[in-house]
Every structure is written in structure tokens, then in C-alpha cells.
Design a protein around this motif. Structure first.
Motif, PDB file in Angstrom:
ATOM      1  N   ASP A   1      -3.443 -17.940  -2.573  1.00  0.00           N
ATOM      2  CA  ASP A   1      -3.968 -18.051  -1.212  1.00  0.00           C
ATOM      3  C   ASP A   1      -4.026 -16.717  -0.474  1.00  0.00           C
ATOM      4  OD1 ASP A   1      -1.247 -17.840  -1.161  1.00  0.00           O
ATOM      5  OD2 ASP A   1      -0.938 -19.254   0.491  1.00  0.00           O
ATOM      6  N   ASP A   2      -3.627 -15.620  -1.133  1.00  0.00           N
ATOM      7  CA  ASP A   2      -3.746 -14.301  -0.517  1.00  0.00           C
ATOM      8  C   ASP A   2      -5.203 -13.858  -0.470  1.00  0.00           C
ATOM      9  OD1 ASP A   2      -1.057 -13.853   0.048  1.00  0.00           O
ATOM     10  OD2 ASP A   2      -0.650 -13.078  -1.965  1.00  0.00           O
ATOM     11  N   ARG A   3      -5.523 -13.017   0.492  1.00  0.00           N
ATOM     12  CA  ARG A   3      -6.885 -12.523   0.663  1.00  0.00           C
ATOM     13  C   ARG A   3      -6.906 -10.999   0.579  1.00  0.00           C
ATOM     14  NH1 ARG A   3      -8.146 -15.429   6.294  1.00  0.00           N
ATOM     15  NH2 ARG A   3     -10.002 -14.112   6.217  1.00  0.00           N
ATOM     16  N   ALA A   4      -8.076 -10.460   0.244  1.00  0.00           N
ATOM     17  CA  ALA A   4      -8.226  -9.016   0.026  1.00  0.00           C
ATOM     18  C   ALA A   4      -8.485  -8.283   1.331  1.00  0.00           C
ATOM     19  CB  ALA A   4      -9.361  -8.754  -0.958  1.00  0.00           C
ATOM     20  N   GLU A   5      -7.822  -8.689   2.390  1.00  0.00           N
ATOM     21  CA  GLU A   5      -8.006  -7.998   3.659  1.00  0.00           C
ATOM     22  C   GLU A   5      -6.715  -8.050   4.461  1.00  0.00           C
ATOM     23  OE1 GLU A   5     -10.381 -10.006   6.718  1.00  0.00           O
ATOM     24  OE2 GLU A   5     -10.571 -11.705   5.343  1.00  0.00           O
ATOM     25  N   LEU A   6      -6.499  -7.021   5.270  1.00  0.00           N
ATOM     26  CA  LEU A   6      -5.379  -6.994   6.197  1.00  0.00           C
ATOM     27  C   LEU A   6      -5.812  -7.667   7.486  1.00  0.00           C
ATOM     28  CD1 LEU A   6      -4.173  -3.310   5.662  1.00  0.00           C
ATOM     29  CD2 LEU A   6      -3.123  -5.393   4.752  1.00  0.00           C
TER      30      LEU A   6
ATOM     31  N   VAL B   1       9.277 -12.691  -4.452  1.00  0.00           N
ATOM     32  CA  VAL B   1       8.544 -12.645  -5.719  1.00  0.00           C
ATOM     33  C   VAL B   1       7.491 -11.548  -5.685  1.00  0.00           C
ATOM     34  CG1 VAL B   1       6.874 -13.911  -7.136  1.00  0.00           C
ATOM     35  CG2 VAL B   1       8.978 -15.035  -6.385  1.00  0.00           C
ATOM     36  N   LYS B   2       6.755 -11.484  -4.589  1.00  0.00           N
ATOM     37  CA  LYS B   2       5.683 -10.487  -4.480  1.00  0.00           C
ATOM     38  C   LYS B   2       6.265  -9.069  -4.476  1.00  0.00           C
ATOM     39  CE  LYS B   2       2.438 -11.802  -1.726  1.00  0.00           C
ATOM     40  NZ  LYS B   2       1.625 -12.053  -0.506  1.00  0.00           N
ATOM     41  N   LEU B   3       7.357  -8.885  -3.751  1.00  0.00           N
ATOM     42  CA  LEU B   3       7.981  -7.564  -3.694  1.00  0.00           C
ATOM     43  C   LEU B   3       8.547  -7.166  -5.048  1.00  0.00           C
ATOM     44  CD1 LEU B   3       8.780  -5.129  -2.016  1.00  0.00           C
ATOM     45  CD2 LEU B   3      10.893  -6.321  -1.395  1.00  0.00           C
ATOM     46  N   THR B   4       9.184  -8.117  -5.743  1.00  0.00           N
ATOM     47  CA  THR B   4       9.715  -7.822  -7.083  1.00  0.00           C
ATOM     48  C   THR B   4       8.592  -7.405  -8.023  1.00  0.00           C
ATOM     49  OG1 THR B   4      11.526  -9.388  -6.795  1.00  0.00           O
ATOM     50  CG2 THR B   4      10.984  -8.765  -9.051  1.00  0.00           C
ATOM     51  N   ARG B   5       7.502  -8.147  -8.010  1.00  0.00           N
ATOM     52  CA  ARG B   5       6.372  -7.790  -8.873  1.00  0.00           C
ATOM     53  C   ARG B   5       5.866  -6.393  -8.561  1.00  0.00           C
ATOM     54  NH1 ARG B   5       2.933 -13.399  -8.074  1.00  0.00           N
ATOM     55  NH2 ARG B   5       4.148 -14.733  -9.473  1.00  0.00           N
ATOM     56  N   ALA B   6       5.711  -6.096  -7.271  1.00  0.00           N
ATOM     57  CA  ALA B   6       5.175  -4.792  -6.876  1.00  0.00           C
ATOM     58  C   ALA B   6       6.115  -3.667  -7.276  1.00  0.00           C
ATOM     59  CB  ALA B   6       4.933  -4.763  -5.373  1.00  0.00           C
ATOM     60  N   GLU B   7       7.416  -3.853  -7.066  1.00  0.00           N
ATOM     61  CA  GLU B   7       8.384  -2.824  -7.453  1.00  0.00           C
ATOM     62  C   GLU B   7       8.353  -2.581  -8.958  1.00  0.00           C
ATOM     63  OE1 GLU B   7      12.271  -2.541  -4.981  1.00  0.00           O
ATOM     64  OE2 GLU B   7      11.816  -4.670  -5.162  1.00  0.00           O
ATOM     65  N   MET B   8       8.253  -3.657  -9.721  1.00  0.00           N
ATOM     66  CA  MET B   8       8.292  -3.505 -11.170  1.00  0.00           C
ATOM     67  C   MET B   8       7.009  -2.887 -11.707  1.00  0.00           C
ATOM     68  SD  MET B   8      10.537  -6.782 -12.389  1.00  0.00           S
ATOM     69  CE  MET B   8      10.960  -6.023 -13.948  1.00  0.00           C
TER      70      MET B   8
ATOM     71  N   THR C   1      -7.600  -5.808  -5.514  1.00  0.00           N
ATOM     72  CA  THR C   1      -8.548  -6.016  -6.612  1.00  0.00           C
ATOM     73  C   THR C   1      -7.908  -5.704  -7.955  1.00  0.00           C
ATOM     74  OG1 THR C   1     -10.404  -5.495  -5.158  1.00  0.00           O
ATOM     75  CG2 THR C   1     -10.804  -5.359  -7.527  1.00  0.00           C
ATOM     76  N   ARG C   2      -7.137  -4.620  -8.010  1.00  0.00           N
ATOM     77  CA  ARG C   2      -6.521  -4.206  -9.266  1.00  0.00           C
ATOM     78  C   ARG C   2      -5.313  -5.051  -9.648  1.00  0.00           C
ATOM     79  NH1 ARG C   2      -4.079   0.161  -8.759  1.00  0.00           N
ATOM     80  NH2 ARG C   2      -4.505   0.734  -6.598  1.00  0.00           N
ATOM     81  N   GLN C   3      -4.581  -5.557  -8.655  1.00  0.00           N
ATOM     82  CA  GLN C   3      -3.306  -6.230  -8.947  1.00  0.00           C
ATOM     83  C   GLN C   3      -3.337  -7.721  -8.600  1.00  0.00           C
ATOM     84  OE1 GLN C   3      -1.301  -4.630 -10.599  1.00  0.00           O
ATOM     85  NE2 GLN C   3      -1.465  -2.468 -10.100  1.00  0.00           N
TER      86      GLN C   3
ATOM     87  N   VAL D   1       0.837  -1.196   0.000  1.00  0.00           N
ATOM     88  CA  VAL D   1       0.000   0.000   0.000  1.00  0.00           C
ATOM     89  C   VAL D   1       0.877   1.254   0.000  1.00  0.00           C
ATOM     90  CG1 VAL D   1      -1.765   1.294   1.275  1.00  0.00           C
ATOM     91  CG2 VAL D   1      -1.884  -1.197   1.176  1.00  0.00           C
ATOM     92  N   LYS D   2       1.950   1.206   0.774  1.00  0.00           N
ATOM     93  CA  LYS D   2       2.897   2.330   0.810  1.00  0.00           C
ATOM     94  C   LYS D   2       3.579   2.514  -0.540  1.00  0.00           C
ATOM     95  CE  LYS D   2       5.889   5.377   2.415  1.00  0.00           C
ATOM     96  NZ  LYS D   2       5.532   6.812   2.357  1.00  0.00           N
ATOM     97  N   LEU D   3       4.013   1.411  -1.154  1.00  0.00           N
ATOM     98  CA  LEU D   3       4.640   1.479  -2.477  1.00  0.00           C
ATOM     99  C   LEU D   3       3.710   2.113  -3.503  1.00  0.00           C
ATOM    100  CD1 LEU D   3       6.506  -1.921  -2.995  1.00  0.00           C
ATOM    101  CD2 LEU D   3       7.521   0.342  -3.103  1.00  0.00           C
ATOM    102  N   GLU D   4       2.447   1.699  -3.488  1.00  0.00           N
ATOM    103  CA  GLU D   4       1.478   2.248  -4.429  1.00  0.00           C
ATOM    104  C   GLU D   4       1.281   3.744  -4.197  1.00  0.00           C
ATOM    105  OE1 GLU D   4      -1.802   2.135  -7.354  1.00  0.00           O
ATOM    106  OE2 GLU D   4       0.134   1.172  -7.002  1.00  0.00           O
ATOM    107  N   SER D   5       1.192   4.135  -2.939  1.00  0.00           N
ATOM    108  CA  SER D   5       1.047   5.554  -2.620  1.00  0.00           C
ATOM    109  C   SER D   5       2.259   6.337  -3.114  1.00  0.00           C
ATOM    110  CB  SER D   5       0.890   5.719  -1.100  1.00  0.00           C
ATOM    111  OG  SER D   5       0.790   7.078  -0.749  1.00  0.00           O
ATOM    112  N   ASP D   6       3.460   5.817  -2.873  1.00  0.00           N
ATOM    113  CA  ASP D   6       4.674   6.501  -3.347  1.00  0.00           C
ATOM    114  C   ASP D   6       4.701   6.594  -4.858  1.00  0.00           C
ATOM    115  OD1 ASP D   6       5.426   6.739  -0.743  1.00  0.00           O
ATOM    116  OD2 ASP D   6       7.345   5.714  -0.956  1.00  0.00           O
ATOM    117  N   ALA D   7       4.305   5.509  -5.532  1.00  0.00           N
ATOM    118  CA  ALA D   7       4.328   5.506  -7.001  1.00  0.00           C
ATOM    119  C   ALA D   7       3.394   6.568  -7.563  1.00  0.00           C
ATOM    120  CB  ALA D   7       3.946   4.127  -7.529  1.00  0.00           C
TER     121      ALA D   7
END
Length: 552
Positions: free
Chosen positions: A253-258, A376-383, A243-245, A197-203
Motif C-alpha cells: 500500500d506504499d506509494r512512490a511519492e512523499l 520491518v521497513k527500517l530493518t530491510r532498509a538498514e540491511m 522504484t529500485r527497492q 532517502v537519508k539512509l540511501e544517501s549515507d550508504a
């Protein structure tokens, strides 16, 4: 305050009185340090030296430090106390200097026995001063968000030591305090989801048109409602991002909630919001996560972060262009891939109007594989944040090709199986594989995956041997490359000079030509390992043709 204490030794008398009062308020003895006094780093580079366990310069020592836990580590500093200065103005100057040099300290408290002053950080070059303040109690909320919602321009670009310390503090907060998530792997996943969420906000807000708009990742509400409102807003932002990503970044197995509690979400946001974690220096975030993962979960797995000072010249030496198809089969947190993307963008597609061309190249031609789902998840998000290229970042065991069809179907779909393994598919393989004498691929796995290099290493003709995983990656690179393609790989120097590996040149000579080598100083990986390594550049050559058999 006892007159005898102050008469005997004024500063020490004040200190001992404050220590007794803090203990009465609930601070534990192991949370307070005054013997020896805490050394304050002199400059940002001294913070980095301290993080690495090196000698560093100091600007003074704090009379008393209170920590969030019993670790008495820099990441856990809560309050710096000073008693030396004779008046409140001098005390304020000293506290401000110390708070500037200890970025994780939340508050400074000064007293001479009669006057008191508390100073809170704003993180935006201003301070909150409270004269006549009461002593802080354990569990007090020491955060001081700005009066106005922060914009991108208000955020601070952290150094590597500062961001690493922030992440250490965050994991300590989650591990020690969250009431809903108890398992380490789940805690790490939940922290990462907040970081996304922080990465998306920064982007979004780093773009020039958004720099004066309040950022999404921040504290919401007033003192009475900020925990609930901040947690609610973070849950909304994560659900939208998920939802978007979902198909590009997240695992099935990830869920749309914290899953973290409101209190933990607020504590993480309060630590992280003041910083720009997505900027020009991609090493900052990758290094911080590597240190965090190593200390918390992943020690002993033999994979070490490649510093940017190695990544950048390595990618330059490989001369990657938009004509190349690139793969890192041990991508970690994506340093090589992201730097390749950055360099191609800077050289060939510098204009915003060309962004679509860059995105197409990245999505078609950048591949990464790693066993660690967090990496893997962090690499995808950064890219995604840096112009995409996340399409082919895959999770799985790259070297055990024989297991792809049953365990890593996505790898088999993208790259084939042992029988139909992709040949001549890539023009560049660049990687820093795991290595170490205790990290081996078994002889049976080498046999089943068809690796000839383990047969070359065997002392028994025609048999396979258990082999260090770094060397197996060398043959994996060979199998991934087209003829004329190049591999850039970090390997221990001993592979090429020790008698133990005297068989290796013979195996190499019909497959690769050495085209270059970059020396890597031992201190480059000093936080993680002491092996001497180099970055080797090989070109794949054509196998010599076997002479035709003559008819008898």
C-alpha cells in the motif's frame, strides 16, 4: 530600554526588556524560559544522561531560552540568549560554548543592552556571526546550510541523545505543522520514507570513492528558493529509491511519492542533513527510532530495544558463522540480524572481493519477523544499506501460527502453516520478544497454534492456559530449530526462579539444555522497563523416544 531597569540590576534589566520585546514580536510566554535558568550539559555523555533522566554535569546556565513549542524540552530549543558578558567577544565565546553543548539549538543571541550579536550553527565546525543583529521572530528560518554543498566528510556523527532529540524534533514538526498528513501512523510512515532517502544517501557517500562528492540529502537552492527546490529534489530521490527497492523494502500500500508538504519536507531535511545516521554504530539509529516510536506511538506493547552492549556479546556468544541459518521472530528494528551480518562479514568475508559471498549468505540465511510495519521497513532498509539480507524480513505475528494462512500469507509461504510448519529449518534463533504479565497469548490461540507450553502452564489437565507471550516465543524457537541448534533469548529472570513458573523446568528438560547465560543489568532497559532480564542460550535436544507398546 528603561534606564531604571538597568540601573537597578543591569543583566536582569536587559533580560526583562528582551522578554517584553520578544512577546511583542509574537513569542508566547510558554515558549520562553528564564526561571529557572536552563542548565547546559557539560559534555556529550551528559546529554545522554539528561536524555535518560539521570543527574548530569553542567557548564553553566542560559539566561533565556526560546523553544519551538510549549514543551520546554531539549529537542525543542530554538534560541539561547545570554546577557551576562560585559563585551561582545566574551559574549561570543560563551554563546559558542553553549551552542556546542546544546546540539539542537539553532541560534545564539547576545546583547548587553547596546550591542547585539547573533550566532548561527553551520554544523561543520564553523559559525555564522552577525553583529548588530535583530531579535529573532517566531517562525524565522534559523537554518544556516553551508555555502558549498556538503560532502560526507562535512557530516557529523551524532551521539544517541543527539539523534534521538533530532527525531523528537522532527515528529513534533510534522505533528504540529504539516498541512497534508494528519494521522499519526501516516505521519510516521512519511517521516520514515524521508529517512530512507537519508539512509540511501549515507550508504552511497560513505564509501571511500564518494567522500568528497556533495551528498544527495541536503538543502538545495538559495534563501528564496530553498524550500521549493529541496522538497522537489527529495521527491525525486524518493521516487527513484522506491522504484529500485519497491519489492525489497516497501509494503503493497506504499506509494512512490512523499505526501508531506514542501515546508515540512524542508524542515525535516534541515534537521537531519548534517548527521551521519548510517555508520559503524548501528545502535544509534535503532535506539533513536525505538525512543521515537515508544514516545509517539508504541508505548505499552512490551517490546524494548536491545542495546548494542547486549546485542554484540550475545551474537558473539552464539558463535554465528556462514554455516548458520538465523531467524529473529521479533526483530524490531533489526539489531540482532544486522550485528550477525556485521560479525560474519568481519570474520569470514572482510575483503571487498568477497562481498558477493556475504550477500548470498545473508539473502539465503537471515530471516526476521515483526508485527510493526515501520520496524520491518527500517530493518530491510538498514540491511540493504549494509550488504543486504533483506529478502526474508517479513511482517506478521510470529507466534500465532494458526493465523498465518489467512492473515500473513507471506509467512505461510516462507515458513509453512500449522500443519506443515517448518521443522529443523534454522540453526540459530536469536530474539528479544515482547514480555510482561499483561501481554498474553490466549488459551484458544495457543490451542489452535499447537503450543504445548500453555498446556504445561495450565492448572487444568489437558487444557490450555493464557500465557505470557515471551514464554510462547520460547516454544516458537524450539519449533523453528533443528536438533542441536541454539536459541539466544532475552527473558525475565522471574520465569526461572518464581514459584509461579515451577512447571517450566519440567517442560524445558525434554526440549532444551541450558548452554549459557549473560547477565543483563536492569539499567540496560531503564528507559523502557524495570524488569530484570538475562540472555539465555539453550540447545535443542532430541525428544526422548517413547517405549514401544507391547502386544497384549
Amino acid at each position: 530600554m528603561a534606564d531604571g531597569d538597568i540601573a537597578l540590576k543591569p543583566e536582569e534589566g536587559v533580560r526583562q526588556t528582551i522578554i517584553r520585546e520578544l512577546a511583542r514580536m509574537g513569542w508566547r510566554q510558554d515558549q520562553l524560559l528564564w526561571k529557572p535558568e536552563w542548565p547546559i550539559p557539560n559534555a556529550p555523555h551528559d546529554l545522554t544522561k539528561r536524555e535518560r533522566g539521570q543527574k548530569y554535569n553542567i557548564c553553566g546556565t542560559a539566561d533565556l531560552v526560546a523553544f519551538a513549542d510549549d514543551s520546554q524540552k531539549p529537542h525543542a530549543i530554538q534560541v539561547i540568549f545570554e546577557f551576562k558578558a560585559p563585551d561582545i567577544e566574551a559574549g561570543k565565546d560563551q554563546l559558542t560554548r553553549y551552542l556546542s553543548s546544546e546540539p539542537l539549538a539553532k541560534m545564539g543571541f547576545w546583547t548587553n543592552g547596546s550591542e547585539t550579536l547573533a550566532i548561527y550553527k553551520r554544523h561543520s565546525a564553523d559559525w555564522v556571526e552577525i553583529k548588530g543583529a535583530k531579535l529573532p521572530a517566531p517562525g524565522d528560518d534559523l537554518t544556516q546550510p553551508p555555502d558549498e554543498p556538503p560532502t560526507w566528510n562535512d557530516l557529523k556523527e551524532p551521539g544517541e541523545a543527539e539523534l534521538s532529540a533530532v527525531l523528537r524534533r522532527i515528529v513534533a514538526t510534522v505533528v504540529a505543522g504539516d498541512s497534508r498528513v494528519n494521522r499519526r501512523e501516516e505521519q510516521l510512515r512519511e517521516i520514515l520514507h524521508l529517512v530512507l532517502v537519508k539512509l540511501e544517501s549515507d550508504a552511497v557517500y560513505s564509501r571511500s570513492t564518494n567522500r568528497d562528492t556533495p551528498v544527495d540529502f541536503r538543502i538545495y537552492g538559495d534563501n528564496l528558493s530553498k524550500i521549493t527546490l529541496t522538497a522537489h529534489r527529495m521527491r525525486e530521490l524518493f521516487q527513484d529509491y522506491f522504484t529500485r527497492q519497491r519489492t525489497r523494502i516497501f509494503h503493497p500500500d506504499d506509494r512512490a511519492e512523499l505526501l508531506l508538504s514542501d515546508e515540512t519536507i524542508y524542515a525535516v531535511v534541515a534537521e537531519l542533513w548534517p548527521y551521519r545516521i548510517l555508520g559503524d554504530d548501528i545502535e544509534i539509529l535503532s535506539k533513536a527510532f525505538q525512543i521515537f516510536r515508544t514516545s509517539a506511538l508504541k508505548s505499552g506493547e512490551g517490546q524494548y530495544l536491545t542495546p548494542l552492549r547486549i546485542i554484540r556479546p550475545a551474537i558473539m556468544a552464539l558463535e554465528i558463522t556462514s554455516q548458520d541459518k538465523v531467524i529473529d521472530p521479533a526483530c524490531g528494528t533489526g539489531g540482532f540480524l544486522i550485528e550477525a551480518l556485521r560479525q560474519v562479514s568481519a570474520r569470514e568475508f572482510p575483503e571487498e572481493a568477497e562481498a558477493w559471498t556475504l550477500v548470498k549468505w545473508a539473502n539465503d540465511n537471515l530471516y526476521g519477523i515483526d508485527k510493526d510495519d515501520i520496524g520491518v521497513k527500517l530493518t530491510r532498509a538498514e540491511m540493504v544499506a549494509m550488504r543486504d539480507g533483506s529478502t526474508h524480513v517479513l511482517m506478521g505475528d510470529a507466534v500465532r501460527v494458526n493465523q498465518w494462512p489467512t492473515k500473513y500469507s507471506k509467512l505461510a509461504d516462507e515458513l509453512g502453516s500449522k500443519e506443515t510448519f517448518i521443522h529443523e529449518g534454522f540453526s540459530v534463533v536469536v530474539t528479544n520478544p515482547p514480555f510482561g504479565e499483561d501481554l498474553k497469548v490466549s488459551a484458544s490461540d495457543c490451542r489452535d497454534a499447537g503450543y504445548t507450553i500453555s498446556r504445561a502452564a495450565s492448572k487444568k489437565p489437558g487444557k490450555h492456559a493464557d500465557l505470557e507471550i515471551g514464554l510462547v516465543y520460547l516454544e516458537l524457537a524450539y519449533r523453528l530449530l533443528r536438533v542441536g541448534g541454539r536459541v539466544g533469548i532475552i527473558l525475565p529472570e522471574t520465569y526461572f526462579f518464581s514459584k509461579k513458573y515451577s512447571w517450566l523446568p519440567t517442560w524445558l528438560q525434554t526440549r532444551f539444555k541450558l548452554r549459557g547465560m549473560l547477565n543483563i543489568p536492569m539499567e540496560a532497559f531503564e528507559e523502557f522497563c524495570r524488569a530484570k532480564t538475562n540472555f539465555y542460550i539453550f540447545e535443542k535436544i532430541e525428544q526422548p523416544k517413547k517405549p514401544a507398546r507391547k502386544d497384549k
